[in-house]
Every structure is written in structure tokens, then in C-alpha cells.
Design a protein around this motif. Structure first.
Motif, PDB file in Angstrom:
ATOM      1  N   UNK A 100       2.852  15.197  14.365  1.00  0.00           N
ATOM      2  CA  UNK A 100       4.233  14.654  13.841  1.00  0.00           C
ATOM      3  C   UNK A 100       3.303  13.428  13.869  1.00  0.00           C
ATOM      4  N   UNK A 101       3.400  12.340  15.440  1.00  0.00           N
ATOM      5  CA  UNK A 101       3.303  11.679  14.884  1.00  0.00           C
ATOM      6  C   UNK A 101       1.795  10.923  14.064  1.00  0.00           C
ATOM      7  N   UNK A 102       0.704  11.486  14.452  1.00  0.00           N
ATOM      8  CA  UNK A 102      -0.323  11.405  13.330  1.00  0.00           C
ATOM      9  C   UNK A 102      -0.148  11.273  12.053  1.00  0.00           C
ATOM     10  N   UNK A 103       0.374  11.949  11.388  1.00  0.00           N
ATOM     11  CA  UNK A 103       0.494  11.903  10.143  1.00  0.00           C
ATOM     12  C   UNK A 103       1.421  10.996   9.607  1.00  0.00           C
ATOM     13  N   UNK A 104       2.335  10.227  10.862  1.00  0.00           N
ATOM     14  CA  UNK A 104       3.377   9.039  10.360  1.00  0.00           C
ATOM     15  C   UNK A 104       2.392   7.744   9.989  1.00  0.00           C
ATOM     16  N   UNK A 105       1.311   7.580  11.270  1.00  0.00           N
ATOM     17  CA  UNK A 105       0.516   6.926  11.120  1.00  0.00           C
ATOM     18  C   UNK A 105      -0.605   6.915  10.134  1.00  0.00           C
ATOM     19  N   UNK A 106      -0.809   7.852   9.593  1.00  0.00           N
ATOM     20  CA  UNK A 106      -1.700   7.918   8.967  1.00  0.00           C
ATOM     21  C   UNK A 106      -1.157   7.995   7.745  1.00  0.00           C
ATOM     22  N   UNK A 107       0.612   8.270   7.030  1.00  0.00           N
ATOM     23  CA  UNK A 107       0.709   7.325   6.122  1.00  0.00           C
ATOM     24  C   UNK A 107       0.482   5.467   6.153  1.00  0.00           C
ATOM     25  N   UNK A 108       1.456   5.562   7.052  1.00  0.00           N
ATOM     26  CA  UNK A 108       1.390   3.616   7.452  1.00  0.00           C
ATOM     27  C   UNK A 108       0.275   3.228   6.571  1.00  0.00           C
ATOM     28  N   UNK A 109      -0.587   3.973   7.941  1.00  0.00           N
ATOM     29  CA  UNK A 109      -1.911   2.773   7.788  1.00  0.00           C
ATOM     30  C   UNK A 109      -2.700   3.194   6.221  1.00  0.00           C
ATOM     31  N   UNK A 110      -2.081   3.858   5.031  1.00  0.00           N
ATOM     32  CA  UNK A 110      -2.623   4.012   3.950  1.00  0.00           C
ATOM     33  C   UNK A 110      -1.505   3.462   3.193  1.00  0.00           C
ATOM     34  N   UNK A 111      -0.691   3.342   3.157  1.00  0.00           N
ATOM     35  CA  UNK A 111       0.610   1.920   2.997  1.00  0.00           C
ATOM     36  C   UNK A 111      -0.070   0.685   3.139  1.00  0.00           C
ATOM     37  N   UNK A 112      -0.022   0.630   4.619  1.00  0.00           N
ATOM     38  CA  UNK A 112      -1.077  -1.227   4.382  1.00  0.00           C
ATOM     39  C   UNK A 112      -2.704  -0.826   4.269  1.00  0.00           C
ATOM     40  N   UNK A 113      -3.329  -0.546   3.977  1.00  0.00           N
ATOM     41  CA  UNK A 113      -4.532  -0.572   3.125  1.00  0.00           C
ATOM     42  C   UNK A 113      -4.410  -0.524   1.536  1.00  0.00           C
ATOM     43  N   UNK A 164      -6.112  -7.190  -4.162  1.00  0.00           N
ATOM     44  CA  UNK A 164      -8.064  -7.553  -4.132  1.00  0.00           C
ATOM     45  C   UNK A 164      -8.098  -6.685  -5.510  1.00  0.00           C
ATOM     46  N   UNK A 165      -6.715  -6.629  -6.065  1.00  0.00           N
ATOM     47  CA  UNK A 165      -6.989  -5.810  -7.433  1.00  0.00           C
ATOM     48  C   UNK A 165      -8.477  -3.908  -6.900  1.00  0.00           C
ATOM     49  N   UNK A 166      -7.810  -3.822  -6.882  1.00  0.00           N
ATOM     50  CA  UNK A 166      -9.223  -2.659  -5.949  1.00  0.00           C
ATOM     51  C   UNK A 166      -7.793  -2.017  -5.407  1.00  0.00           C
ATOM     52  N   UNK A 167      -8.158  -0.233  -5.735  1.00  0.00           N
ATOM     53  CA  UNK A 167      -7.163   0.591  -5.432  1.00  0.00           C
ATOM     54  C   UNK A 167      -7.789   2.240  -5.108  1.00  0.00           C
ATOM     55  N   UNK A 168      -6.764   2.598  -3.440  1.00  0.00           N
ATOM     56  CA  UNK A 168      -7.141   3.418  -2.926  1.00  0.00           C
ATOM     57  C   UNK A 168      -6.985   4.698  -3.054  1.00  0.00           C
ATOM     58  N   UNK A 169      -7.100   5.882  -3.452  1.00  0.00           N
ATOM     59  CA  UNK A 169      -6.956   6.739  -3.333  1.00  0.00           C
ATOM     60  C   UNK A 169      -6.765   7.382  -2.482  1.00  0.00           C
ATOM     61  N   UNK A 170      -7.284   7.398  -1.114  1.00  0.00           N
ATOM     62  CA  UNK A 170      -7.013   7.841  -0.239  1.00  0.00           C
ATOM     63  C   UNK A 170      -7.832   7.462   0.924  1.00  0.00           C
ATOM     64  N   UNK A 171      -6.784   7.930   2.025  1.00  0.00           N
ATOM     65  CA  UNK A 171      -8.273   7.774   2.688  1.00  0.00           C
ATOM     66  C   UNK A 171      -7.998   8.779   4.586  1.00  0.00           C
ATOM     67  N   UNK A 172      -8.962   8.504   5.544  1.00  0.00           N
ATOM     68  CA  UNK A 172      -9.107   9.855   6.102  1.00  0.00           C
ATOM     69  C   UNK A 172      -8.844   8.677   7.428  1.00  0.00           C
ATOM     70  N   UNK A 173      -8.420   8.847   8.503  1.00  0.00           N
ATOM     71  CA  UNK A 173      -8.440   9.198  10.062  1.00  0.00           C
ATOM     72  C   UNK A 173      -9.119  10.360  10.167  1.00  0.00           C
ATOM     73  N   UNK A 174     -10.457   9.828  11.520  1.00  0.00           N
ATOM     74  CA  UNK A 174     -10.964  10.570  11.227  1.00  0.00           C
ATOM     75  C   UNK A 174     -11.503  10.983  12.823  1.00  0.00           C
ATOM     76  N   UNK A 175     -10.639   9.666  14.137  1.00  0.00           N
ATOM     77  CA  UNK A 175     -10.332   9.829  15.113  1.00  0.00           C
ATOM     78  C   UNK A 175      -9.114   9.486  15.268  1.00  0.00           C
ATOM     79  N   UNK A 176      -8.406   9.411  16.411  1.00  0.00           N
ATOM     80  CA  UNK A 176      -7.009   8.660  16.900  1.00  0.00           C
ATOM     81  C   UNK A 176      -6.195   9.070  18.229  1.00  0.00           C
ATOM     82  N   UNK A 177      -6.151   7.982  18.657  1.00  0.00           N
ATOM     83  CA  UNK A 177      -5.838   7.999  19.962  1.00  0.00           C
ATOM     84  C   UNK A 177      -4.882   8.022  20.882  1.00  0.00           C
ATOM     85  N   UNK A 178      -4.036   8.082  21.561  1.00  0.00           N
ATOM     86  CA  UNK A 178      -2.363   6.792  21.843  1.00  0.00           C
ATOM     87  C   UNK A 178      -2.909   6.770  22.590  1.00  0.00           C
TER      88      UNK A 178
END
Length: 139
Positions: free
Chosen positions: A1-14, A21-35
Motif C-alpha cells: 500500500x505504501x509503495x503504491x502511494x509513494x510510486x504515485x506521488x513520485x510519478x506525479x512530481x516527476x 521542460x516540455x518533456x512528457x513522462x509516460x511511466x516511471x519505475x521504482x526498482x528499490x524502495x526502503x522505509x
């Protein structure tokens, strides 16, 4: 749950930052995350507190059920006592039967004992009926 929430916020901020800079991000992947250890400890403490709350809730429900059971049992015993009292008022036969049953139980218990005991009839409840106006013991 926390990982999905963090992924969504990171994607939104990126995405917001890249749009500048007129760059469109389709997707981002977090390969490793530790609290952090504090977050892990807080999460574990929350889970323990939830489990203890559930256990306390179960204990309260169980106590309420036991209370209800005791009330019902007491009410049943009260009705049984009333019925027995009415039966004894109407006919001393019931008391005579109870006296015989009690004497049988005492006699059976004593007969299975290795010790030898001598009792008079008063000790065996044989004189019970004299109090209710029933049969009298012979003298």
C-alpha cells in the motif's frame, strides 16, 4: 500500500517537473524502495495496537456472552425451583423421590469406598419427608 502511494506521488512530481521542460513522462519505475527504521517501527506498533484492540473487543464480546449465559442459567434455575416448589406443595411424592435418589447416590459412593463408615438414617436424608408432612421414619 505504501509503495503504491509513494510510486504515485513520485510519478506525479516527476511529471510536473518534466512538463516545465516540455518533456512528457509516460511511466516511471521504482526498482528499490526502503522505509526508514522509524517508519517500520511505527507501522509495526500500529499493527500490534490494532491486534490488541481486536483482542480486547473479542474479550468484551466473550464476557458479554458469558454474562448472558449466566443470566439465562439463573433464570432457568429460578423457574426450575418454582416448579419443584409447586410440585412439593401439591404432592410429597416428589420429595420422597428426591430423598430416595439422594440416599442412592450416598450409598453408591460409600459402597465404592475402601473405608467402612456407619451412618444413621438421619445422615442419609431418610428423614427428609418428616419436614414436608410425608412419610415418617419408623421408630
Amino acid at each position: 500500500w505504501y509503495q503504491r502511494r509513494v510510486h504515485g506521488r513520485v510519478r506525479m512530481h516527476i511529471s510536473e517537473r518534466a512538463n516545465e521542460f516540455n518533456i512528457r513522462i509516460r511511466d516511471c519505475a521504482i526498482t528499490s524502495m526502503d522505509f526508514g527504521s522509524e517508519f517500520k517501527a511505527a507501522t509495526e506498533a500500529k499493527q500490534v495496537a490494532q491486534q490488541e484492540a481486536e483482542r480486547a473487543k473479542y474479550d468484551v464480546e466473550r464476557a458479554e456472552q458469558e454474562k448472558l449465559g449466566m443470566i439465562l442459567e439463573a433464570e432457568g434455575e429460578a423457574v426450575a425451583i418454582e416448579i419443584i416448589g409447586d410440585a412439593m406443595k401439591k404432592s410429597p411424592v416428589y420429595a420422597e423421590i428426591q430423598r430416595i435418589e439422594a440416599a442412592k447416590e450416598v450409598a453408591e459412593y460409600l459402597s465404592n469406598s475402601r473405608n467402612r463408615i456407619f451412618l444413621n438414617t438421619d445422615s442419609l436424608l431418610v428423614n427428609l419427608m418428616s419436614e414436608f408432612g410425608g412419610s415418617q421414619k419408623s421408630t
